[in-house]
Scaffold this motif. Sequence first.
Motif, PDB file in Angstrom:
ATOM      1  N   LEU A   1      14.504   8.573  15.391  1.00 54.17           N
ATOM      2  CA  LEU A   1      14.837   9.941  15.798  1.00 54.17           C
ATOM      3  C   LEU A   1      13.881  10.403  16.900  1.00 54.17           C
ATOM      4  CD1 LEU A   1      16.514  12.550  15.037  1.00 54.17           C
ATOM      5  CD2 LEU A   1      14.587  13.115  13.548  1.00 54.17           C
ATOM      6  N   LEU A   2      12.615  10.159  16.703  1.00 54.02           N
ATOM      7  CA  LEU A   2      11.608  10.524  17.689  1.00 54.02           C
ATOM      8  C   LEU A   2      11.776   9.702  18.962  1.00 54.02           C
ATOM      9  CD1 LEU A   2       9.042  12.098  18.410  1.00 54.02           C
ATOM     10  CD2 LEU A   2       7.744  10.300  17.263  1.00 54.02           C
ATOM     11  N   HIS A   3      11.988   8.418  18.810  1.00 49.32           N
ATOM     12  CA  HIS A   3      12.176   7.536  19.962  1.00 49.32           C
ATOM     13  C   HIS A   3      13.375   7.986  20.802  1.00 49.32           C
ATOM     14  CE1 HIS A   3      13.904   4.046  22.052  1.00 49.32           C
ATOM     15  NE2 HIS A   3      12.635   3.757  22.306  1.00 49.32           N
ATOM     16  N   ASP A   4      14.476   8.299  20.148  1.00 51.45           N
ATOM     17  CA  ASP A   4      15.682   8.720  20.864  1.00 51.45           C
ATOM     18  C   ASP A   4      15.441  10.015  21.638  1.00 51.45           C
ATOM     19  OD1 ASP A   4      16.913   6.505  19.806  1.00 51.45           O
ATOM     20  OD2 ASP A   4      18.109   7.628  18.332  1.00 51.45           O
ATOM     21  N   TRP A   5      14.739  10.958  21.015  1.00 49.60           N
ATOM     22  CA  TRP A   5      14.446  12.220  21.702  1.00 49.60           C
ATOM     23  C   TRP A   5      13.549  11.981  22.914  1.00 49.60           C
ATOM     24  CZ3 TRP A   5      10.100  15.123  22.857  1.00 49.60           C
ATOM     25  CH2 TRP A   5      10.352  16.416  23.330  1.00 49.60           C
ATOM     26  N   LEU A   6      12.518  11.166  22.733  1.00 50.01           N
ATOM     27  CA  LEU A   6      11.612  10.874  23.850  1.00 50.01           C
ATOM     28  C   LEU A   6      12.346  10.147  24.976  1.00 50.01           C
ATOM     29  CD1 LEU A   6       8.411   9.825  21.898  1.00 50.01           C
ATOM     30  CD2 LEU A   6       8.711  11.890  23.304  1.00 50.01           C
ATOM     31  N   GLU A   7      13.235   9.256  24.623  1.00 45.76           N
ATOM     32  CA  GLU A   7      14.017   8.535  25.634  1.00 45.76           C
ATOM     33  C   GLU A   7      14.932   9.502  26.400  1.00 45.76           C
ATOM     34  OE1 GLU A   7      15.057   5.388  27.957  1.00 45.76           O
ATOM     35  OE2 GLU A   7      13.444   5.521  26.490  1.00 45.76           O
ATOM     36  N   GLU A   8      15.520  10.428  25.684  1.00 50.20           N
ATOM     37  CA  GLU A   8      16.359  11.442  26.323  1.00 50.20           C
ATOM     38  C   GLU A   8      15.527  12.277  27.309  1.00 50.20           C
ATOM     39  OE1 GLU A   8      18.357  15.528  24.742  1.00 50.20           O
ATOM     40  OE2 GLU A   8      18.670  13.744  23.507  1.00 50.20           O
ATOM     41  N   GLN A   9      14.326  12.646  26.910  1.00 52.15           N
ATOM     42  CA  GLN A   9      13.440  13.420  27.788  1.00 52.15           C
ATOM     43  C   GLN A   9      13.012  12.594  29.002  1.00 52.15           C
ATOM     44  OE1 GLN A   9      12.974  16.737  27.262  1.00 52.15           O
ATOM     45  NE2 GLN A   9      14.480  16.224  25.705  1.00 52.15           N
ATOM     46  N   ARG A  10      12.726  11.322  28.765  1.00 54.14           N
ATOM     47  CA  ARG A  10      12.332  10.450  29.870  1.00 54.14           C
ATOM     48  C   ARG A  10      13.445  10.352  30.905  1.00 54.14           C
ATOM     49  NH1 ARG A  10      13.337   6.131  32.129  1.00 54.14           N
ATOM     50  NH2 ARG A  10      14.842   5.409  30.618  1.00 54.14           N
ATOM     51  N   ARG A  11      14.685  10.152  30.439  1.00 61.89           N
ATOM     52  CA  ARG A  11      15.836  10.069  31.361  1.00 61.89           C
ATOM     53  C   ARG A  11      16.019  11.371  32.129  1.00 61.89           C
ATOM     54  NH1 ARG A  11      18.276   7.354  27.073  1.00 61.89           N
ATOM     55  NH2 ARG A  11      19.328   9.265  26.444  1.00 61.89           N
TER      56      ARG A  11
END
Length: 112
Positions: A81-91
Amino acid sequence: MAHYSAQLDGVFVALADPTRRAVVRRLGHGPTSVGDLARGFPMTLPSFMKHVRTLEANGLIHTTKSGRVRTCVLNRDRLTLLHDWLEEQRRLWQDHTDRLERFVTDPQENTP
């Protein structure tokens, strides 16, 4: 989306404390007992258990009890869940910086 946000907020709250982050880091190497985890921290066992309960309440770890030993296991799915959110922010930020770079370097982007 609200449910997703509440879950994510809980993960961030749980990881806001350095003791809890250290517990998650240690459990990344494998399950261990609460007693073994607590030995690495300068606090009483009841104080340490508050950290364990916070991590468990927010889904980052599960504990099981066998006799007198409580074992903690990292819930890697919750970290997704955290990884997905961080990836979304990175993109999102990558897209913004790419557009800014094009604006600064491409004269065509600067004309109305």
